[in-house]
Design a protein around this motif. Sequence first.
Motif, PDB file in Angstrom:
ATOM      1  N   ARG A   6       0.835  -1.215   0.000  1.00 29.12           N
ATOM      2  CA  ARG A   6       0.000   0.000   0.000  1.00 29.12           C
ATOM      3  C   ARG A   6       0.859   1.250   0.000  1.00 29.12           C
ATOM      4  O   ARG A   6       0.614   2.197  -0.731  1.00 29.12           O
ATOM      5  CB  ARG A   6      -0.891   0.020   1.256  1.00 29.12           C
ATOM      6  CG  ARG A   6      -2.243  -0.586   1.037  1.00 29.12           C
ATOM      7  CD  ARG A   6      -3.164  -0.221   2.189  1.00 29.12           C
ATOM      8  NE  ARG A   6      -3.655   1.147   2.115  1.00 29.12           N
ATOM      9  CZ  ARG A   6      -4.302   1.756   3.087  1.00 29.12           C
ATOM     10  NH1 ARG A   6      -4.547   1.122   4.210  1.00 29.12           N
ATOM     11  NH2 ARG A   6      -4.726   2.990   2.950  1.00 29.12           N
ATOM     12  N   PHE A  54       0.249   7.722   6.800  1.00 32.03           N
ATOM     13  CA  PHE A  54       0.090   6.273   6.968  1.00 32.03           C
ATOM     14  C   PHE A  54       1.129   5.730   7.965  1.00 32.03           C
ATOM     15  O   PHE A  54       0.809   4.962   8.871  1.00 32.03           O
ATOM     16  CB  PHE A  54       0.271   5.624   5.589  1.00 32.03           C
ATOM     17  CG  PHE A  54       0.136   4.138   5.548  1.00 32.03           C
ATOM     18  CD1 PHE A  54      -1.102   3.535   5.399  1.00 32.03           C
ATOM     19  CD2 PHE A  54       1.264   3.324   5.629  1.00 32.03           C
ATOM     20  CE1 PHE A  54      -1.219   2.144   5.346  1.00 32.03           C
ATOM     21  CE2 PHE A  54       1.151   1.940   5.573  1.00 32.03           C
ATOM     22  CZ  PHE A  54      -0.096   1.349   5.432  1.00 32.03           C
ATOM     23  N   ASN A  94     -19.943   2.328   7.669  1.00 33.69           N
ATOM     24  CA  ASN A  94     -19.184   1.570   6.677  1.00 33.69           C
ATOM     25  C   ASN A  94     -20.113   0.887   5.676  1.00 33.69           C
ATOM     26  O   ASN A  94     -19.973  -0.304   5.396  1.00 33.69           O
ATOM     27  CB  ASN A  94     -18.313   0.536   7.445  1.00 33.69           C
ATOM     28  CG  ASN A  94     -17.359  -0.207   6.546  1.00 33.69           C
ATOM     29  OD1 ASN A  94     -17.039   0.256   5.453  1.00 33.69           O
ATOM     30  ND2 ASN A  94     -16.904  -1.373   6.976  1.00 33.69           N
ATOM     31  N   ILE A 117     -24.258   5.522   1.444  1.00 34.83           N
ATOM     32  CA  ILE A 117     -24.565   6.635   2.356  1.00 34.83           C
ATOM     33  C   ILE A 117     -24.044   7.934   1.740  1.00 34.83           C
ATOM     34  O   ILE A 117     -22.870   8.033   1.381  1.00 34.83           O
ATOM     35  CB  ILE A 117     -23.932   6.414   3.747  1.00 34.83           C
ATOM     36  CG1 ILE A 117     -24.570   5.205   4.436  1.00 34.83           C
ATOM     37  CG2 ILE A 117     -24.077   7.662   4.611  1.00 34.83           C
ATOM     38  CD1 ILE A 117     -23.925   4.830   5.765  1.00 34.83           C
ATOM     39  N   PHE A 159     -23.583  12.087   2.301  1.00 35.75           N
ATOM     40  CA  PHE A 159     -23.542  13.071   3.398  1.00 35.75           C
ATOM     41  C   PHE A 159     -24.766  13.990   3.379  1.00 35.75           C
ATOM     42  O   PHE A 159     -25.427  14.145   4.406  1.00 35.75           O
ATOM     43  CB  PHE A 159     -22.246  13.882   3.330  1.00 35.75           C
ATOM     44  CG  PHE A 159     -21.008  13.110   3.725  1.00 35.75           C
ATOM     45  CD1 PHE A 159     -21.065  11.766   4.068  1.00 35.75           C
ATOM     46  CD2 PHE A 159     -19.770  13.734   3.759  1.00 35.75           C
ATOM     47  CE1 PHE A 159     -19.925  11.049   4.435  1.00 35.75           C
ATOM     48  CE2 PHE A 159     -18.623  13.032   4.128  1.00 35.75           C
ATOM     49  CZ  PHE A 159     -18.702  11.700   4.461  1.00 35.75           C
TER      50      PHE A 159
HETATM   51  C1  COA Z   1     -13.547   6.497   3.707  1.00 32.19           C
HETATM   52  C2  COA Z   1     -13.558   7.963   4.012  1.00 32.19           C
HETATM   53  C3  COA Z   1     -14.551   8.194   5.137  1.00 32.19           C
HETATM   54  C4  COA Z   1     -12.137   8.397   4.430  1.00 32.19           C
HETATM   55  O1  COA Z   1     -12.099   9.725   4.855  1.00 32.19           O
HETATM   56  P1  COA Z   1     -10.952  10.769   4.434  1.00 32.19           P
HETATM   57  O2  COA Z   1     -11.329  12.098   4.973  1.00 32.19           O
HETATM   58  O3  COA Z   1     -10.704  10.652   2.988  1.00 32.19           O
HETATM   59  O4  COA Z   1      -9.659  10.303   5.141  1.00 32.19           O
HETATM   60  P2  COA Z   1      -9.318  10.132   6.676  1.00 32.19           P
HETATM   61  O5  COA Z   1      -7.860  10.339   6.765  1.00 32.19           O
HETATM   62  O6  COA Z   1     -10.181  10.903   7.602  1.00 32.19           O
HETATM   63  O7  COA Z   1      -9.652   8.601   6.907  1.00 32.19           O
HETATM   64  C5  COA Z   1      -8.931   7.618   6.264  1.00 32.19           C
HETATM   65  C6  COA Z   1      -9.031   6.364   7.106  1.00 32.19           C
HETATM   66  O8  COA Z   1     -10.372   5.969   7.235  1.00 32.19           O
HETATM   67  C7  COA Z   1     -10.412   4.567   7.424  1.00 32.19           C
HETATM   68  N1  COA Z   1     -11.433   4.039   6.517  1.00 32.19           N
HETATM   69  C8  COA Z   1     -11.374   3.906   5.173  1.00 32.19           C
HETATM   70  N2  COA Z   1     -12.502   3.361   4.713  1.00 32.19           N
HETATM   71  C9  COA Z   1     -13.314   3.156   5.787  1.00 32.19           C
HETATM   72  C10 COA Z   1     -14.600   2.611   5.945  1.00 32.19           C
HETATM   73  N3  COA Z   1     -15.290   2.147   4.911  1.00 32.19           N
HETATM   74  N4  COA Z   1     -15.131   2.551   7.186  1.00 32.19           N
HETATM   75  C11 COA Z   1     -14.428   2.989   8.264  1.00 32.19           C
HETATM   76  N5  COA Z   1     -13.173   3.510   8.175  1.00 32.19           N
HETATM   77  C12 COA Z   1     -12.625   3.590   6.941  1.00 32.19           C
HETATM   78  C13 COA Z   1      -9.013   4.019   7.105  1.00 32.19           C
HETATM   79  O9  COA Z   1      -8.410   3.647   8.318  1.00 32.19           O
HETATM   80  C14 COA Z   1      -8.322   5.197   6.468  1.00 32.19           C
HETATM   81  O10 COA Z   1      -6.960   5.342   6.764  1.00 32.19           O
HETATM   82  P3  COA Z   1      -5.843   4.237   6.417  1.00 32.19           P
HETATM   83  O11 COA Z   1      -6.326   3.516   5.204  1.00 32.19           O
HETATM   84  O12 COA Z   1      -4.595   4.999   6.226  1.00 32.19           O
HETATM   85  O13 COA Z   1      -5.807   3.347   7.620  1.00 32.19           O
HETATM   86  C15 COA Z   1     -13.956   8.806   2.800  1.00 32.19           C
HETATM   87  O14 COA Z   1     -12.991   8.773   1.828  1.00 32.19           O
HETATM   88  C16 COA Z   1     -15.261   8.374   2.165  1.00 32.19           C
HETATM   89  O15 COA Z   1     -15.306   7.479   1.372  1.00 32.19           O
HETATM   90  N6  COA Z   1     -16.342   9.059   2.533  1.00 32.19           N
HETATM   91  C17 COA Z   1     -17.676   8.720   2.168  1.00 32.19           C
HETATM   92  C18 COA Z   1     -18.046   9.147   0.817  1.00 32.19           C
HETATM   93  C19 COA Z   1     -18.809  10.398   0.780  1.00 32.19           C
HETATM   94  O16 COA Z   1     -19.990  10.392   0.955  1.00 32.19           O
HETATM   95  N7  COA Z   1     -18.089  11.516   0.568  1.00 32.19           N
HETATM   96  C20 COA Z   1     -18.586  12.839   0.536  1.00 32.19           C
HETATM   97  C21 COA Z   1     -19.869  13.065  -0.212  1.00 32.19           C
HETATM   98  S1  COA Z   1     -20.467  14.719  -0.076  1.00 32.19           S
END
Ligand code: COA
Length: 209
Positions: free
Chosen positions: A40, A53, A155, A159, A161
């Motif tokens: 990764r 990371f 998860n 979904i 926002f």
């Molecule tokens: C997955 C998601 C929540 C990650 O959030 P992000 O702000 O990009 O990044 P963050 O640094 O806060 O979080 C990343 C971490 O979330 C965790 N993560 C990823 N996918 C996940 C999931 N499905 N469930 C729980 N945790 C998750 C991981 O640990 C990841 O870090 P790592 O891979 O280095 O361990 C985001 O990318 C996402 O998919 N959001 C939902 C989609 C959406 O609706 N977006 C906006 C629409 S307006």
Amino acid sequence: MPLHKIIHINENTTAYFWHITEDVTSLFRAVSLRDTSLFRLEGMKSEEHQRGFLAVRMLLQHLGYTDYDLTYDEAGKPHLSDGKHISISHSHEFSCICISTELMGIDIEKLKEKTLKIAPRFLEIKHLENLSTPDKIAKATVIWGVKESIFKIKNEVGISFPEHIFEDEFNLIDGKCSAILQFNNQIEKFKIHFYNVEAYIFVCAFPKK
Ligand SMILES: CC(C)(COP(=O)(O)OP(=O)(O)OC[C@H]1O[C@@H](n2cnc3c(N)ncnc32)[C@H](O)[C@@H]1OP(=O)(O)O)[C@@H](O)C(=O)NCCC(=O)NCCS
């Protein structure tokens, strides 16, 4: 820089913050990684992502875990080998992890004007009325973090926002708020704690029992 801050959110839940001042090489030398994590790491396009990371692994090591104790499900949600709940977030020079015996989700987000610009896409704009610009930015960032944190708890694919997660009215000074998820013909409630950490907002959400 070592561990920057610890927040005890409740008796079961603690968040740990790493202020990332090291370069990729120093962080890489300080952690041991399983093959899937190496793979990764090599695939990450930016050094900032790599540092975030690796800083998560520094936090794990600080707590007596290693990268070998962390696995991910197909959706990318992290899990710890001892059965405790973990949630992870990184933003620019901060990485944080939260560990709890309770289900929770976290998000750390840098305070920036862009969040306010895109706010109409993800929050109820009346929740920003009568605030100064810095407070509008802070509140929009909290609400963004609320939605990210709830998403990380659930998860579930699909979904959205703006369409499924709704924040209740709150005051920034309270450090707490609530929100609901309306998804798949079900309504779920969440309680939220939020904090200022340097120039960032940190949010932790729990399902309401
Ligand atoms: C997955 C998601 C929540 C990650 O959030 P992000 O702000 O990009 O990044 P963050 O640094 O806060 O979080 C990343 C971490 O979330 C965790 N993560 C990823 N996918 C996940 C999931 N499905 N469930 C729980 N945790 C998750 C991981 O640990 C990841 O870090 P790592 O891979 O280095 O361990 C985001 O990318 C996402 O998919 N959001 C939902 C989609 C959406 O609706 N977006 C906006 C629409 S307006």
